[in-house]
Enzyme design. Structure first.
Site, PDB file in Angstrom:
ATOM      1  N   CYS A   1      45.524  40.193  28.289  1.00 15.71           N
ATOM      2  CA  CYS A   1      44.916  39.197  29.192  1.00 15.71           C
ATOM      3  C   CYS A   1      44.291  38.007  28.462  1.00 15.71           C
ATOM      4  O   CYS A   1      44.115  36.951  29.050  1.00 15.71           O
ATOM      5  CB  CYS A   1      43.864  39.856  30.070  1.00 15.71           C
ATOM      6  SG  CYS A   1      44.553  41.203  31.020  1.00 15.71           S
TER       7      CYS A   1
ATOM      8  N   HIS B   1      40.520  34.026  33.768  1.00 19.60           N
ATOM      9  CA  HIS B   1      41.547  35.053  33.931  1.00 19.60           C
ATOM     10  C   HIS B   1      41.416  35.669  35.321  1.00 19.60           C
ATOM     11  O   HIS B   1      40.306  35.755  35.865  1.00 19.60           O
ATOM     12  CB  HIS B   1      41.367  36.115  32.842  1.00 19.60           C
ATOM     13  CG  HIS B   1      42.271  37.286  32.999  1.00 19.60           C
ATOM     14  ND1 HIS B   1      43.625  37.151  33.150  1.00 19.60           N
ATOM     15  CD2 HIS B   1      42.009  38.624  33.065  1.00 19.60           C
ATOM     16  CE1 HIS B   1      44.161  38.349  33.287  1.00 19.60           C
ATOM     17  NE2 HIS B   1      43.203  39.255  33.248  1.00 19.60           N
TER      18      HIS B   1
ATOM     19  N   ASN C   1      47.228  39.907  39.248  1.00 21.14           N
ATOM     20  CA  ASN C   1      46.928  39.736  37.825  1.00 21.14           C
ATOM     21  C   ASN C   1      48.244  39.600  37.061  1.00 21.14           C
ATOM     22  O   ASN C   1      49.002  40.558  36.950  1.00 21.14           O
ATOM     23  CB  ASN C   1      46.128  40.956  37.334  1.00 21.14           C
ATOM     24  CG  ASN C   1      45.710  40.846  35.880  1.00 21.14           C
ATOM     25  OD1 ASN C   1      46.163  39.958  35.167  1.00 21.14           O
ATOM     26  ND2 ASN C   1      44.863  41.763  35.450  1.00 21.14           N
TER      27      ASN C   1
HETATM   28  O1  UT7 Z   1      43.187  42.131  33.382  1.00 16.76           O
HETATM   29  C1  UT7 Z   1      42.686  43.215  32.654  1.00 16.76           C
HETATM   30  C2  UT7 Z   1      41.312  43.551  33.023  1.00 16.76           C
HETATM   31  N1  UT7 Z   1      41.293  44.304  34.227  1.00 16.76           N
HETATM   32  C3  UT7 Z   1      40.210  44.315  34.959  1.00 16.76           C
HETATM   33  O2  UT7 Z   1      39.259  43.650  34.634  1.00 16.76           O
HETATM   34  C4  UT7 Z   1      40.148  45.211  36.189  1.00 16.76           C
HETATM   35  C5  UT7 Z   1      38.787  45.853  36.267  1.00 16.76           C
HETATM   36  N2  UT7 Z   1      38.597  46.814  37.322  1.00 16.76           N
HETATM   37  C6  UT7 Z   1      38.701  46.536  38.655  1.00 16.76           C
HETATM   38  O3  UT7 Z   1      39.087  45.444  39.020  1.00 16.76           O
HETATM   39  C7  UT7 Z   1      38.251  47.571  39.648  1.00 16.76           C
HETATM   40  O4  UT7 Z   1      37.560  48.616  38.992  1.00 16.76           O
HETATM   41  C8  UT7 Z   1      39.413  48.154  40.500  1.00 16.76           C
HETATM   42  C9  UT7 Z   1      39.954  47.104  41.458  1.00 16.76           C
HETATM   43  C10 UT7 Z   1      40.508  48.662  39.594  1.00 16.76           C
HETATM   44  C11 UT7 Z   1      38.901  49.347  41.336  1.00 16.76           C
HETATM   45  O5  UT7 Z   1      37.795  48.965  42.121  1.00 16.76           O
HETATM   46  P1  UT7 Z   1      36.509  49.913  42.202  1.00 16.76           P
HETATM   47  O6  UT7 Z   1      35.596  49.286  43.158  1.00 16.76           O
HETATM   48  O7  UT7 Z   1      36.003  50.093  40.792  1.00 16.76           O
HETATM   49  O8  UT7 Z   1      37.100  51.246  42.840  1.00 16.76           O
HETATM   50  P2  UT7 Z   1      37.118  52.717  42.232  1.00 16.76           P
HETATM   51  O9  UT7 Z   1      37.914  52.793  40.993  1.00 16.76           O
HETATM   52  O10 UT7 Z   1      35.724  53.189  42.189  1.00 16.76           O
HETATM   53  O11 UT7 Z   1      37.889  53.515  43.351  1.00 16.76           O
HETATM   54  C12 UT7 Z   1      37.228  53.865  44.534  1.00 16.76           C
HETATM   55  C13 UT7 Z   1      38.151  54.750  45.360  1.00 16.76           C
HETATM   56  C14 UT7 Z   1      38.628  56.005  44.656  1.00 16.76           C
HETATM   57  O12 UT7 Z   1      38.595  57.044  45.610  1.00 16.76           O
HETATM   58  P3  UT7 Z   1      37.385  58.116  45.630  1.00 16.76           P
HETATM   59  O13 UT7 Z   1      37.458  58.803  44.303  1.00 16.76           O
HETATM   60  O14 UT7 Z   1      36.147  57.326  45.817  1.00 16.76           O
HETATM   61  O15 UT7 Z   1      37.728  58.985  46.788  1.00 16.76           O
HETATM   62  C15 UT7 Z   1      40.067  55.687  44.327  1.00 16.76           C
HETATM   63  O16 UT7 Z   1      40.881  56.832  44.282  1.00 16.76           O
HETATM   64  O17 UT7 Z   1      39.321  54.022  45.756  1.00 16.76           O
HETATM   65  C16 UT7 Z   1      40.480  54.820  45.473  1.00 16.76           C
HETATM   66  N3  UT7 Z   1      41.598  53.927  45.156  1.00 16.76           N
HETATM   67  C17 UT7 Z   1      42.366  53.354  46.095  1.00 16.76           C
HETATM   68  N4  UT7 Z   1      42.372  53.452  47.429  1.00 16.76           N
HETATM   69  C18 UT7 Z   1      43.299  52.737  48.110  1.00 16.76           C
HETATM   70  C19 UT7 Z   1      41.990  53.490  43.927  1.00 16.76           C
HETATM   71  N5  UT7 Z   1      43.043  52.652  44.070  1.00 16.76           N
HETATM   72  C20 UT7 Z   1      43.284  52.552  45.402  1.00 16.76           C
HETATM   73  C21 UT7 Z   1      44.232  51.841  46.152  1.00 16.76           C
HETATM   74  N6  UT7 Z   1      44.205  51.958  47.489  1.00 16.76           N
HETATM   75  N7  UT7 Z   1      45.137  51.027  45.577  1.00 16.76           N
END
Ligand code: UT7
Length: 334
Positions: free
Chosen positions: A114, A260, A290
């Site tokens: 990135c 980014h 992204n």
């Molecule tokens: O470019 C490189 C750098 N990348 C980044 O900077 C990305 C950084 N991270 C993020 O943008 C975020 O952490 C995410 C968008 C990846 C995730 O958002 P979050 O608010 O941190 O969600 P989470 O990982 O805490 O997931 C919450 C829930 C989980 O379920 P439980 O365990 O709470 O029941 C996941 O299993 O959301 C679930 N989940 C989804 N649900 C529906 C994860 N992916 C999905 C999905 N659709 N696609």
């Protein structure tokens, strides 16, 4: 001492639009979850026949046209990508073959995910400052879609990424008040496995066996999303402060930010913490997701086309990603 500036920008995205509702048909996810957590509404996916270097070629032609240059004016190519056409050689040489076959310019591939484009800009600027080259083409291009796990198991990563390419032309400027002011780059390899694709790997002996072709999760991108998110906000704020200090300005002096595009919430938090108004940036993640090394040149191109970049403005570019690697470039737009 010579200075350098961005004299032209261009982009290419595949025509195939994949909406969040299309992903709902492939995995257990929802438009609401994706938009709330990331800001993404849709992304582009390449189709068979498209290549990372080929998309880079289209973006490069647009950038050269914008700069009023021809392919044979280029002195060097820098190609940032984590998804090269071949494992080796890199995509830069394939771009050289298709863009300027008669002129055997050097082609350097940058593997910094990135932040690859930001690292690449610093190299282009350094080459020009030393007088080594006068016209450097800097490209970021990625095809992610054909390497994503589009089952429910891979949904935390696969909904975020899209395909696209952007390019800029970097040239000398005689205006001492214009061009790049600071480049600040970092890495922290301790967190390499927080966002990575593990295999195929040269640390496996043998690297591949016939049995390996049973594809498991080590062949897909894996990410510790929350950890990456927190580090992204902290490091992007830190590195903008650092670049401002080096350039003798304050974050509040910044007129426009090209960030980014990993998550809309990351960018909103970074601007908020730096006390930069949210309208001093252009997010493109809603449309493209992204695109890793391509997000910044796509951002530059769209901002330029919309007339958001004006002569004399203090522009900050900032990014964070796998490695971890991160960086910021400050420039006076001209
Ligand atoms: O470019 C490189 C750098 N990348 C980044 O900077 C990305 C950084 N991270 C993020 O943008 C975020 O952490 C995410 C968008 C990846 C995730 O958002 P979050 O608010 O941190 O969600 P989470 O990982 O805490 O997931 C919450 C829930 C989980 O379920 P439980 O365990 O709470 O029941 C996941 O299993 O959301 C679930 N989940 C989804 N649900 C529906 C994860 N992916 C999905 C999905 N659709 N696609």
């Amino acid at each position: 001492m010579l200075k350098s500036r961005i004299s032209g920008a261009g982009m290419f995205v595949p025509p195939k639009v994949v909406k969040n509702t299309d992903l709902e048909k492939l995995m257990e996810t929802s438009d609401e979850w994706i938009q709330q957590r990331s800001g993404i509404q849709e992304r582009r996916w390449a189709e068979p026949g498209m290549t990372t270097s080929g998309m880079g070629l289209e973006a490069s032609k647009a950038a050269l046209n914008d700069a009023g240059k021809k392919p044979d004016d280029i002195d060097a190519i820098i190609f940032a990508t984590l998804s090269p056409d071949m494992n080796f050689p890199g995509s830069g040489v394939l771009l050289q073959k298709n863009l300027c076959p008669q002129k055997m310019v050097p082609a350097l591939d940058v593997r910094n995910q990135c932040s690859g484009f930001l690292y690449s800009l610093s190299i282009a600027d350094a080459w020009i400052r030393t007088g080594m080259y006068k016209c450097v083409l800097v490209v970021g291009s990625e095809i992610h879609s054909n390497g994503l796990d589009i089952s429910t198991e891979g949904r935390d990563v696969s909904v975020l990424f899209g395909d696209g390419a952007g390019a800029v032309v970097v040239e000398p400027t005689s205006d001492v008040n214009a061009g790049f002011l600071a480049h600040n780059l970092h890495s922290e390899g301790e967190h390499a496995e927080r966002l990575c694709i593990l295999r195929p790997s040269s640390s496996d002996f043998p690297r591949l066996t016939k049995g390996d072709m049973k594809i498991d999760r080590t062949f897909f991108a894996q990410m510790d999303g929350k950890f990456v998110f927190k580090n992204a906000v902290t490091r992007m704020c830190e590195v903008i402060h650092e670049a401002c200090k080096d350039a003798g300005v304050k974050p509040q002096d910044i007129d426009f930010v090209i960030a980014h595009q990993a998550n809309m919430r990351i960018n909103q938090m970074v601007l908020q913490q730096l006390e930069i108004p949210q309208d001093k940036t252009l997010n493109t993640i809603q449309k493209y997701g992204n695109t890793t090394a391509a997000t910044i040149p796509i951002g530059i191109t769209e901002a330029k086309r919309q007339g958001l970049l004006k002569k004399g403005q203090l522009v900050a570019m900032v990014g964070f990603g796998s490695g971890f690697t991160w960086g910021a470039n400050l420039m006076r737009w001209s």
